[in-house]
Design a protein around this motif. Structure first.
Motif, mmCIF file in Angstrom:
data_model
loop_
_atom_site.group_PDB
_atom_site.id
_atom_site.type_symbol
_atom_site.label_atom_id
_atom_site.label_comp_id
_atom_site.label_asym_id
_atom_site.label_seq_id
_atom_site.Cartn_x
_atom_site.Cartn_y
_atom_site.Cartn_z
ATOM 1 N N LEU A 7 0.815 -1.214 0.000
ATOM 2 C CA LEU A 7 0.000 0.000 0.000
ATOM 3 C C LEU A 7 0.852 1.269 0.000
ATOM 4 O O LEU A 7 0.345 2.343 -0.304
ATOM 5 C CB LEU A 7 -0.934 0.025 1.213
ATOM 6 C CG LEU A 7 -2.045 -1.015 1.233
ATOM 7 C CD1 LEU A 7 -2.834 -0.902 2.533
ATOM 8 C CD2 LEU A 7 -2.962 -0.852 0.048
ATOM 9 N N VAL A 8 2.120 1.142 0.334
ATOM 10 C CA VAL A 8 2.978 2.327 0.471
ATOM 11 C C VAL A 8 2.980 3.189 -0.784
ATOM 12 O O VAL A 8 2.733 4.399 -0.696
ATOM 13 C CB VAL A 8 4.404 1.932 0.914
ATOM 14 C CG1 VAL A 8 5.366 3.109 0.809
ATOM 15 C CG2 VAL A 8 4.383 1.384 2.337
ATOM 16 N N LYS A 13 1.049 8.260 -3.369
ATOM 17 C CA LYS A 13 0.366 8.950 -4.462
ATOM 18 C C LYS A 13 -0.868 9.687 -3.952
ATOM 19 O O LYS A 13 -1.118 10.833 -4.335
ATOM 20 C CB LYS A 13 -0.040 7.961 -5.555
ATOM 21 C CG LYS A 13 1.114 7.447 -6.376
ATOM 22 C CD LYS A 13 0.628 6.460 -7.413
ATOM 23 C CE LYS A 13 1.766 5.882 -8.205
ATOM 24 N NZ LYS A 13 1.278 4.900 -9.198
ATOM 25 N N ALA A 14 -1.645 9.033 -3.097
ATOM 26 C CA ALA A 14 -2.853 9.657 -2.555
ATOM 27 C C ALA A 14 -2.500 10.897 -1.742
ATOM 28 O O ALA A 14 -3.159 11.932 -1.850
ATOM 29 C CB ALA A 14 -3.634 8.661 -1.696
ATOM 30 N N MET A 22 -6.325 7.758 -4.296
ATOM 31 C CA MET A 22 -7.228 7.886 -3.145
ATOM 32 C C MET A 22 -8.483 7.045 -3.366
ATOM 33 O O MET A 22 -8.950 6.361 -2.450
ATOM 34 C CB MET A 22 -7.595 9.349 -2.897
ATOM 35 C CG MET A 22 -8.482 9.551 -1.680
ATOM 36 S SD MET A 22 -7.772 8.975 -0.113
ATOM 37 C CE MET A 22 -6.678 10.334 0.266
ATOM 38 N N THR A 23 -9.013 7.057 -4.575
ATOM 39 C CA THR A 23 -10.187 6.244 -4.894
ATOM 40 C C THR A 23 -9.873 4.763 -4.696
ATOM 41 O O THR A 23 -10.679 4.018 -4.129
ATOM 42 C CB THR A 23 -10.644 6.508 -6.343
ATOM 43 O OG1 THR A 23 -11.014 7.880 -6.453
ATOM 44 C CG2 THR A 23 -11.821 5.636 -6.725
ATOM 45 N N GLN A 24 -8.705 4.340 -5.145
ATOM 46 C CA GLN A 24 -8.303 2.949 -4.994
ATOM 47 C C GLN A 24 -8.226 2.557 -3.518
ATOM 48 O O GLN A 24 -8.698 1.487 -3.119
ATOM 49 C CB GLN A 24 -6.953 2.729 -5.670
ATOM 50 C CG GLN A 24 -6.507 1.292 -5.686
ATOM 51 C CD GLN A 24 -5.182 1.118 -6.426
ATOM 52 O OE1 GLN A 24 -4.608 2.066 -6.962
ATOM 53 N NE2 GLN A 24 -4.691 -0.098 -6.449
ATOM 54 N N LYS A 28 -10.594 -0.076 -1.394
ATOM 55 C CA LYS A 28 -9.979 -1.172 -0.650
ATOM 56 C C LYS A 28 -10.521 -1.240 0.774
ATOM 57 O O LYS A 28 -10.761 -2.321 1.302
ATOM 58 C CB LYS A 28 -8.463 -1.016 -0.620
ATOM 59 C CG LYS A 28 -7.774 -2.101 0.174
ATOM 60 C CD LYS A 28 -6.314 -2.148 -0.119
ATOM 61 C CE LYS A 28 -5.619 -3.282 0.570
ATOM 62 N NZ LYS A 28 -6.074 -4.596 0.185
ATOM 63 N N PHE A 29 -10.725 -0.085 1.397
ATOM 64 C CA PHE A 29 -11.175 -0.055 2.785
ATOM 65 C C PHE A 29 -12.692 -0.016 2.930
ATOM 66 O O PHE A 29 -13.211 -0.088 4.042
ATOM 67 C CB PHE A 29 -10.543 1.132 3.527
ATOM 68 C CG PHE A 29 -9.075 0.948 3.760
ATOM 69 C CD1 PHE A 29 -8.614 -0.012 4.648
ATOM 70 C CD2 PHE A 29 -8.153 1.714 3.081
ATOM 71 C CE1 PHE A 29 -7.261 -0.203 4.866
ATOM 72 C CE2 PHE A 29 -6.795 1.537 3.284
ATOM 73 C CZ PHE A 29 -6.348 0.576 4.176
ATOM 74 N N ASP A 30 -13.423 0.075 1.817
ATOM 75 C CA ASP A 30 -14.879 0.193 1.878
ATOM 76 C C ASP A 30 -15.566 -0.962 2.627
ATOM 77 O O ASP A 30 -16.456 -0.699 3.435
ATOM 78 C CB ASP A 30 -15.473 0.364 0.488
ATOM 79 C CG ASP A 30 -16.887 0.898 0.549
ATOM 80 O OD1 ASP A 30 -17.084 1.982 1.132
ATOM 81 O OD2 ASP A 30 -17.796 0.222 0.029
#
Length: 74
Positions: A7-8, A13-14, A22-24, A28-30
Motif C-alpha cells: 500500500l505504500v 500517491k494519494a 485515493m479512490t483505490q 480497498k477499505f470500503d
C-alpha cells in the motif's frame, strides 16, 4: 506485513494529491468501513458510513509513511 507494504506507493500517491490513488484506497477499505457502519445493527447507517469514510480519508492524508517505514524511529 507484505500486503501493508504494498500500500505504500498508493498511499504516497494519494497523499500527493492523486485522486485515482485515493479512490483505490477508499475502495480497498470500503468493506471494513461498511462493516463498522453496521456494527450492532442489521442495516447500514448511512450517516455513520459517511463519517467513517471521511475519517479514513483524513487518516490516509495524515498517515506518516516515513515513521512507519523507519519502525517508529525518526
Amino acid at each position: 506485513m507484505s500486503q501493508t507494504r504494498n500500500l505504500v506507493p498508493i498511499i504516497r500517491k494519494a497523499q500527493s494529491g492523486d485522486p485515482a490513488a485515493m479512490t483505490q484506497l477508499m475502495k480497498k477499505f470500503d468493506p471494513l468501513i461498511k462493516n463498522n457502519a453496521r456494527y450492532g445493527r442489521t442495516y447500514l447507517d448511512e450517516d455513520e458510513y459517511q463519517s467513517l469514510r471521511l475519517l479514513v480519508f483524513i487518516m490516509i492524508q495524515a498517515f506518516d509513511l516515513d515513521l512507519y517505514l523507519n519502525g517508529g524511529n525518526h
